[in-house]
Design an enzyme around this catalytic site. Structure first.
Site, PDB file in Angstrom:
ATOM      1  N   SER A  29       0.568  -1.153   0.184  1.00 14.50           N
ATOM      2  CA  SER A  29      -0.176  -0.177   0.289  1.00 14.50           C
ATOM      3  C   SER A  29       0.718   1.364  -0.207  1.00 14.50           C
ATOM      4  O   SER A  29       2.263   1.283   0.644  1.00 14.50           O
ATOM      5  CB  SER A  29      -0.626   0.117   0.780  1.00 14.50           C
ATOM      6  OG  SER A  29      -2.006  -0.655   1.376  1.00 14.50           O
ATOM      7  N   HIS A  60      -4.024  -3.616  -4.374  1.00 15.85           N
ATOM      8  CA  HIS A  60      -2.708  -4.460  -5.211  1.00 15.85           C
ATOM      9  C   HIS A  60      -2.792  -4.628  -6.492  1.00 15.85           C
ATOM     10  O   HIS A  60      -4.155  -5.730  -6.601  1.00 15.85           O
ATOM     11  CB  HIS A  60      -2.912  -5.796  -4.756  1.00 15.85           C
ATOM     12  CG  HIS A  60      -2.075  -5.107  -3.119  1.00 15.85           C
ATOM     13  ND1 HIS A  60      -0.714  -6.115  -2.652  1.00 15.85           N
ATOM     14  CD2 HIS A  60      -2.279  -5.001  -1.812  1.00 15.85           C
ATOM     15  CE1 HIS A  60      -0.159  -5.412  -1.318  1.00 15.85           C
ATOM     16  NE2 HIS A  60      -1.155  -4.460  -0.679  1.00 15.85           N
ATOM     17  N   HIS A  82      -1.446 -12.137   0.699  1.00 16.92           N
ATOM     18  CA  HIS A  82      -1.721 -11.686   2.209  1.00 16.92           C
ATOM     19  C   HIS A  82      -1.369 -13.377   2.897  1.00 16.92           C
ATOM     20  O   HIS A  82      -2.749 -14.111   2.384  1.00 16.92           O
ATOM     21  CB  HIS A  82      -2.351 -10.895   2.731  1.00 16.92           C
ATOM     22  CG  HIS A  82      -1.569  -9.665   1.719  1.00 16.92           C
ATOM     23  ND1 HIS A  82      -2.513  -9.004   0.700  1.00 16.92           N
ATOM     24  CD2 HIS A  82      -1.317  -8.372   2.777  1.00 16.92           C
ATOM     25  CE1 HIS A  82      -1.953  -8.021   0.823  1.00 16.92           C
ATOM     26  NE2 HIS A  82      -1.428  -7.604   2.137  1.00 16.92           N
ATOM     27  N   TYR A  84      -3.714 -13.836   5.166  1.00 18.51           N
ATOM     28  CA  TYR A  84      -4.992 -13.922   5.957  1.00 18.51           C
ATOM     29  C   TYR A  84      -5.892 -14.096   4.378  1.00 18.51           C
ATOM     30  O   TYR A  84      -7.238 -14.640   5.427  1.00 18.51           O
ATOM     31  CB  TYR A  84      -5.145 -11.964   6.629  1.00 18.51           C
ATOM     32  CG  TYR A  84      -4.984 -11.579   5.985  1.00 18.51           C
ATOM     33  CD1 TYR A  84      -6.022 -10.742   4.340  1.00 18.51           C
ATOM     34  CD2 TYR A  84      -4.099 -10.354   6.450  1.00 18.51           C
ATOM     35  CE1 TYR A  84      -5.876 -10.010   3.902  1.00 18.51           C
ATOM     36  CE2 TYR A  84      -3.389  -9.232   4.956  1.00 18.51           C
ATOM     37  CZ  TYR A  84      -4.820  -8.675   3.960  1.00 18.51           C
ATOM     38  OH  TYR A  84      -5.065  -7.825   3.416  1.00 18.51           O
ATOM     39  N   GLU A  85      -6.026 -14.365   3.337  1.00 18.48           N
ATOM     40  CA  GLU A  85      -6.766 -14.123   2.536  1.00 18.48           C
ATOM     41  C   GLU A  85      -6.740 -16.239   1.842  1.00 18.48           C
ATOM     42  O   GLU A  85      -7.671 -16.282   1.482  1.00 18.48           O
ATOM     43  CB  GLU A  85      -5.724 -14.061   0.942  1.00 18.48           C
ATOM     44  CG  GLU A  85      -5.914 -12.366   1.384  1.00 18.48           C
ATOM     45  CD  GLU A  85      -5.395 -11.901  -0.158  1.00 18.48           C
ATOM     46  OE1 GLU A  85      -6.130 -11.498  -1.823  1.00 18.48           O
ATOM     47  OE2 GLU A  85      -4.137 -11.394  -0.076  1.00 18.48           O
ATOM     48  N   ALA A 112       2.081  -1.259   4.488  1.00 15.75           N
ATOM     49  CA  ALA A 112       1.625   0.136   4.786  1.00 15.75           C
ATOM     50  C   ALA A 112       1.619  -0.503   6.362  1.00 15.75           C
ATOM     51  O   ALA A 112       1.399  -2.244   6.503  1.00 15.75           O
ATOM     52  CB  ALA A 112       0.474   0.071   4.657  1.00 15.75           C
ATOM     53  N   MET A 209       1.673  -6.676   8.600  1.00 16.84           N
ATOM     54  CA  MET A 209       0.050  -8.354   8.283  1.00 16.84           C
ATOM     55  C   MET A 209       1.740  -8.942   7.550  1.00 16.84           C
ATOM     56  O   MET A 209      -0.142  -9.446   6.421  1.00 16.84           O
ATOM     57  CB  MET A 209      -1.633  -8.174   7.611  1.00 16.84           C
ATOM     58  CG  MET A 209      -2.491  -7.344   8.656  1.00 16.84           C
ATOM     59  SD  MET A 209      -3.881  -6.914   8.770  1.00 16.84           S
ATOM     60  CE  MET A 209      -4.356  -6.623   9.729  1.00 16.84           C
ATOM     61  N   SER A 210       2.223  -8.455   6.451  1.00 13.50           N
ATOM     62  CA  SER A 210       2.764  -9.139   5.773  1.00 13.50           C
ATOM     63  C   SER A 210       4.698  -8.897   5.709  1.00 13.50           C
ATOM     64  O   SER A 210       5.117  -8.587   6.848  1.00 13.50           O
ATOM     65  CB  SER A 210       2.970  -8.016   3.789  1.00 13.50           C
ATOM     66  OG  SER A 210       2.841  -7.118   4.085  1.00 13.50           O
ATOM     67  N   ASN A 233      -1.397   4.848  10.065  1.00 14.43           N
ATOM     68  CA  ASN A 233      -2.267   4.618  11.014  1.00 14.43           C
ATOM     69  C   ASN A 233      -1.111   4.907  12.221  1.00 14.43           C
ATOM     70  O   ASN A 233      -0.256   3.857  12.776  1.00 14.43           O
ATOM     71  CB  ASN A 233      -3.560   3.456  11.018  1.00 14.43           C
ATOM     72  CG  ASN A 233      -3.080   2.592  11.177  1.00 14.43           C
ATOM     73  OD1 ASN A 233      -2.408   1.782   9.977  1.00 14.43           O
ATOM     74  ND2 ASN A 233      -2.657   2.001  12.419  1.00 14.43           N
ATOM     75  N   HIS A 245      -9.742  -0.121   6.887  1.00 14.00           N
ATOM     76  CA  HIS A 245      -8.783   0.196   6.525  1.00 14.00           C
ATOM     77  C   HIS A 245      -9.059   1.169   4.909  1.00 14.00           C
ATOM     78  O   HIS A 245      -7.799   1.698   4.246  1.00 14.00           O
ATOM     79  CB  HIS A 245      -8.912  -1.311   4.768  1.00 14.00           C
ATOM     80  CG  HIS A 245      -7.878  -1.537   4.116  1.00 14.00           C
ATOM     81  ND1 HIS A 245      -6.848  -2.148   4.330  1.00 14.00           N
ATOM     82  CD2 HIS A 245      -8.539  -1.571   2.610  1.00 14.00           C
ATOM     83  CE1 HIS A 245      -6.552  -2.060   2.688  1.00 14.00           C
ATOM     84  NE2 HIS A 245      -7.827  -1.710   1.755  1.00 14.00           N
TER      85      HIS A 245
END
Length: 274
Positions: A29, A60, A82, A84-85, A112, A209-210, A233, A245
């Site tokens: 991001s 993405h 990711h 989480y997908e 991000a 998360m990545s 954030n 998000h």
């Protein structure tokens, strides 16, 4: 898995006419559209590449392009899948393993992230100097691929010091240089205030998360790694507002010119010197 890596690698070699690739960058991001600023030598959609996953997250796009920075070629991976997908972690890191099999020497990863350190503000660019894996998984679990790296790789210097020093030098005059330690959570939930406090206590400056799976696999293969977080954030318990998000995308868009201008200079310098 090694068969899938070789299949993808051979497809890309053929598609790119055996173009020599010196560096690669995985865009997170804040870096969306970066590849469109430059004349592309080649471009492929992830859906046309064997064994690649088309990302489902906003920002993405899922394209692989070859671009000249300086005198050498860089592969731009526009987006990532990711963990989480819901995909197997081996499929998440397959593009990075392909980078290794193609003989690419340098990998830059962007993301991000939520800021934990009191020294960070939304819009800051932070050079990752180390990470903490809190996801309960590791992409090197299972049978080792000896052709790519050792069974027990050292993790002392995952994020290459020469590249970190170069980033500090290039950032001068563009933005205030900051570095920090990134903690990987699986997502897709944002971290709870208690989780953020835990991460802070054990030394994290950022949460996200990545990035960590790719960094582990690249280090395993002996690739020089640099990684950068765009603080979009303040993390839960530090921010006074609920996390969303939409906020991440908004701050990423506001900061993208600063990040992308820096990254263009950084990639050009890597291709000249590293």
């Amino acid at each position: 898995m090694y068969k899938k890596i070789k299949e993808t690698s051979e497809f890309l070699k053929k598609s790119f006419n055996n173009e020599s690739i010196h560096s690669a960058i995985i865009l997170g991001s804040g870096m969306g559209g970066f590849e469109n600023k430059f004349e592309k030598i080649y471009s492929l959609d992830y859906s046309d590449i064997p064994n690649f996953i088309k990302p489902s997250v906003e920002g993405h796009s899922g394209n692989l392009s070859l671009v000249k920075f300086g005198v050498k070629t860089t592969a731009i991976f526009s987006g990532r899948a990711h963990y989480y997908e819901g995909y197997d972690i081996n499929d998440i890191v397959l593009p990075t393993r392909v980078i290794a099999d193609l003989g690419i020497k340098n990998l830059i990863i962007t993301n991000a992230a939520g800021g934990v350190s009191k020294n960070y503000q939304p819009g800051d660019i932070v050079n990752i100097k180390d990470h903490i894996n809190l996801a309960g998984n590791n992409p090197l679990m299972g049978e080792n691929i000896d052709e790519l790296g050792p069974r027990f790789p050292d993790m002392t210097n995952v994020y290459n010091k020469e590249l970190r020093d170069l980033a500090k030098k290039i950032s001068d005059g563009l933005f205030e240089y900051k570095d920090g330690i990134y903690a990987w959570f699986t997502g897709p939930t944002y971290e709870t205030p208690a989780e953020v406090n835990f991460a802070k206590i054990i030394g994290a400056d950022l949460v996200g998360m990545s990035t960590v799976p790719e960094a582990i696999v690249a280090n395993h293969a002996g690739i020089n790694v640099a990684a950068f977080s765009l603080v979009t954030n303040l993390a839960a318990g530090i921010s006074k507002e609920p996390l969303s998000h939409e906020e991440v995308i908004e701050i990423a868009n506001l900061s993208k010119n600063k990040l992308q201008n820096f990254m263009e200079k950084f990639l050009t310098e890597i291709n000249l010197t590293k």
